[in-house]
Design an enzyme around this catalytic site. Structure first.
Site, short mmCIF file in Angstrom:
data_model
loop_
_atom_site.label_atom_id
_atom_site.label_comp_id
_atom_site.label_asym_id
_atom_site.label_seq_id
_atom_site.Cartn_x
_atom_site.Cartn_y
_atom_site.Cartn_z
N ALA A 11 1.48 -7.34 -10.27
CA ALA A 11 1.93 -6.03 -10.00
C ALA A 11 2.66 -5.93 -8.83
O ALA A 11 3.30 -4.89 -8.28
CB ALA A 11 1.06 -4.89 -10.06
N ALA A 12 2.84 -7.15 -7.92
CA ALA A 12 3.54 -6.92 -6.42
C ALA A 12 5.21 -6.42 -6.96
O ALA A 12 5.52 -5.58 -6.23
CB ALA A 12 3.74 -8.20 -5.78
N GLY A 13 5.67 -7.02 -7.87
CA GLY A 13 7.12 -6.82 -8.34
C GLY A 13 7.17 -5.24 -8.75
O GLY A 13 8.25 -4.52 -8.37
N ASP A 14 6.10 -4.59 -9.36
CA ASP A 14 6.15 -3.25 -9.93
C ASP A 14 6.18 -2.31 -8.72
O ASP A 14 6.68 -1.42 -8.56
CB ASP A 14 4.97 -3.19 -10.88
CG ASP A 14 5.26 -3.92 -11.99
OD1 ASP A 14 6.20 -4.14 -12.45
OD2 ASP A 14 4.20 -4.21 -12.59
P1 ADP Z 1 6.85 -10.65 -9.22
O1 ADP Z 1 5.60 -10.08 -8.80
O2 ADP Z 1 7.73 -9.68 -10.14
O3 ADP Z 1 6.90 -11.94 -9.78
P2 ADP Z 1 7.50 -11.34 -6.65
O4 ADP Z 1 6.67 -12.32 -6.76
O5 ADP Z 1 8.94 -11.71 -5.98
O6 ADP Z 1 7.73 -10.56 -7.82
O7 ADP Z 1 6.97 -10.31 -5.57
C1 ADP Z 1 7.49 -8.99 -5.65
C2 ADP Z 1 7.51 -8.57 -4.11
O8 ADP Z 1 6.04 -8.43 -3.64
C3 ADP Z 1 8.18 -9.60 -3.08
O9 ADP Z 1 9.53 -9.48 -3.01
C4 ADP Z 1 7.40 -9.33 -1.61
O10 ADP Z 1 7.89 -7.81 -1.16
C5 ADP Z 1 6.07 -8.86 -2.14
N1 ADP Z 1 5.15 -10.24 -2.21
C6 ADP Z 1 4.96 -10.82 -3.39
N2 ADP Z 1 4.18 -11.87 -2.87
C7 ADP Z 1 4.05 -11.79 -1.47
C8 ADP Z 1 3.43 -12.69 -0.54
N3 ADP Z 1 2.78 -13.79 -0.97
N4 ADP Z 1 3.43 -12.26 0.66
C9 ADP Z 1 4.16 -10.92 1.17
N5 ADP Z 1 4.60 -10.24 0.10
C10 ADP Z 1 4.82 -10.66 -1.05
#
Ligand code: ADP
Length: 304
Positions: A250-253
């Site tokens: 859910a980081a992307g969400d």
């Molecule tokens: P998804 O979860 O949809 O695959 P990402 O992995 O690109 O998307 O993560 C979405 C956003 O969350 C990133 O653009 C960043 O802002 C944040 N994020 C994700 N992983 C990390 C990390 N390891 N450290 C810092 N920020 C992160």
């Protein structure tokens, strides 16, 4: 006709119960292994993004379907306890959408999605919808036909249409051309464009393919590398925040909810992506989907 309900954000998308078990390793075909206690966590990209925006202070409504099993009320409760308007989430005879998730000792996950009721969200649901919103969130966990219809409908109603093209798949131009902001991760971008995405310059090249196909703005989320904001005029790399990662579910969400809420407050696109990076980073420091999504206060404290 009753008064139109006015919201900041309308989400048309999925609701899933995430059934999560941690195990020492992934089972081989035919193998039975023991894992930790089952955790049942509210998820689904649509519902996650609804909660993400609501925790950032936006007024949010959701359109979707759950089943008549016990997961349906569980998912509705989670939305309601985050002040998301669920008037347009209906219960039908299918099973509620679920994600069966195994997390191994190294933190990798392996997921089986069962769309269930999410597969029953149709263009007809949208035709009868009596809602006004400034921003429309779409993802790809409901039928593609419905997503295409929703994007056109949103554009007709002058909404800002934000598409998160996940799970990864190819898409027709008729969808991409009706989107104001498309937010893929690197895998999704690569699959959408056929361009191998390996570094910032190939990411920009692939993003420009989407601009050519009619998208107005592309924001590629790059995990620990932050995000790349690409428009016809420029490309800006917005660096990530450094955090101790627990689970990036859910980081992307969280990013999308934070991005849209910043736009709604009048913040410029690059600065909104910077704010969204903080939301994504914070979500990565906590386990699970909806429980990990940060509030506006948490993000403001973190940025300080
Ligand atoms: P998804 O979860 O949809 O695959 P990402 O992995 O690109 O998307 O993560 C979405 C956003 O969350 C990133 O653009 C960043 O802002 C944040 N994020 C994700 N992983 C990390 C990390 N390891 N450290 C810092 N920020 C992160």
């Amino acid at each position: 006709m009753p008064d139109m309900l006015k919201h900041d954000v309308l989400v048309i998308g999925s609701l899933n119960a995430d059934l999560v078990v941690r195990a020492p390793h992934f089972p081989q075909p035919g193998e039975t292994i023991s894992g930790d206690d089952l955790q049942i966590i509210p998820g689904g990209k649509g519902a996650n993004q609804a909660v993400a925006a609501a925790r950032q202070g936006a007024s949010v409504a959701m359109l979707g379907h759950v089943g008549k099993d016990s997961f349906g009320p569980f998912l509705l409760d989670s939305l309601r306890s985050n002040s998301v308007d669920t008037t347009h989430v209906s219960a039908d005879e299918s099973a509620t959408g679920t994600a069966i998730i195994v997390v191994d000792a190294s933190g990798q996950n392996s997921i089986v999605l069962s769309a269930g009721a999410n597969g029953k969200v149709t263009p007809k649901d949208i035709e009868t919808l009596n809602i006004e919103a400034k921003v429309l969130f779409l993802q790809l966990e409901i039928p593609l036909e419905t997503v295409i219809h929703a994007a056109k409908w949103g554009k007709q109603k002058a909404m800002i249409v934000i598409l998160n093209p996940a799970p990864a798949r190819e898409l027709p131009d008729e969808l991409i051309a009706n989107v104001d902001f498309i937010l893929p991760n690197e895998t999704e971008l690569s699959l959408l464009t056929g361009v191998p995405v390996t570094d910032i310059s190939s990411t920009e090249r692939a993003a420009r393919v989407l601009l050519k196909r009619g998208a107005k703005n592309v924001i590629v989320t790059l995990g620990s590398k932050g995000a790349l904001v690409v428009s016809s005029q420029q490309a800006t790399h917005v660096e990530a925040y450094k955090v101790d990662v627990v689970d990036t579910t859910a980081a992307g969400d969280a990013f999308i909810g934070g991005f849209a809420s910043a736009l709604l407050r009048g913040v410029e696109v690059e600065a909104a992506a910077q704010y969204a990076n903080a939301c994504g980073a914070l979500a990565a420091t906590k386990f699970g989907a909806q429980p990990s999504l940060p509030t506006k206060e948490e993000v403001e404290k973190f940025i300080k």
